[in-house]
Every structure is written in structure tokens, then in C-alpha cells.
Motif scaffolding. Structure first.
Motif, PDB file in Angstrom:
ATOM      1  N   LYS A 142       5.038 -26.620  81.219  1.00 25.19           N
ATOM      2  CA  LYS A 142       4.625 -26.761  79.712  1.00 25.19           C
ATOM      3  C   LYS A 142       3.160 -27.336  79.563  1.00 25.19           C
TER       4      LYS A 142
ATOM      5  N   GLU B  84      13.310 -17.489  81.295  1.00 27.22           N
ATOM      6  CA  GLU B  84      13.691 -18.947  80.665  1.00 27.22           C
ATOM      7  C   GLU B  84      12.633 -18.935  79.306  1.00 27.22           C
TER       8      GLU B  84
ATOM      9  N   ARG C 118      13.879 -20.039  75.602  1.00 27.01           N
ATOM     10  CA  ARG C 118      13.397 -20.989  74.764  1.00 27.01           C
ATOM     11  C   ARG C 118      12.468 -20.575  73.282  1.00 27.01           C
TER      12      ARG C 118
ATOM     13  N   GLU D 103      15.611 -19.505  71.236  1.00 17.82           N
ATOM     14  CA  GLU D 103      16.163 -20.541  70.726  1.00 17.82           C
ATOM     15  C   GLU D 103      15.425 -21.174  69.556  1.00 17.82           C
TER      16      GLU D 103
END
Length: 83
Positions: free
Chosen positions: A35, A68, A72, A75
Motif C-alpha cells: 500500500k 486481491e 479489496r 469490499e
């Protein structure tokens, strides 16, 4: 086991490091989604059968990493809309 770093790129504002390692004659993908620059996220090694060549394993690692990130994002979007 030998790890061969292959690629690093940005996808949806997150960086993916994708590589492959050799285990018992098969190449297996490994990746991490970062990140920020000093993120110490460990490598993820999906449990799959593996591939004959390193390049295919690296491409699969890229797919795992981008999947992935998409999960994310989904979600986060779903949580905002329904809560």
C-alpha cells in the motif's frame, strides 16, 4: 527453494511485487500487494500445483495480486453502499 524476482508494477494505486520460486522442479507464484513504499507485507504463496516454466508462474502471481486488489476495492465499495 530458489526465488526469482520478476516484476513490480502499480495497479489501482497499489504496488504488486510478483515473482516465482522453484520447489521440486515446479515453479510456484508468490506475490505481495504494497500500500506504500515502506510496507513490509510478507510474500503470499498460493497453494497450487505449480507450473513447468517460471514465466507462467510469475504471470499467475500478477493475476493473484491484481485479484486481491480488486477484492479489496469491491469490499470497500460494498461496505460503503450497504452500511
Amino acid at each position: 527453494m530458489t526465488t526469482a524476482h520478476a516484476t513490480s508494477f502499480t495497479f489501482m494505486e497499489s504496488q504488486i511485487e510478483a515473482s516465482a520460486y522453484n520447489k521440486e522442479g515446479r515453479w510456484l507464484p508468490e506475490y505481495r500487494v504494497l500500500k506504500h513504499a515502506d510496507d513490509a507485507t510478507p510474500l503470499t504463496r498460493p497453494e497450487i500445483l505449480g507450473f513447468v516454466d517460471r514465466e507462467t508462474a510469475v504471470l499467475m502471481a500478477v493475476e493473484y495480486g491484481s485479484y486481491e486488489i480488486r477484492c479489496r476495492e469491491y469490499e470497500a465499495k460494498y461496505a460503503r453502499v450497504h452500511h
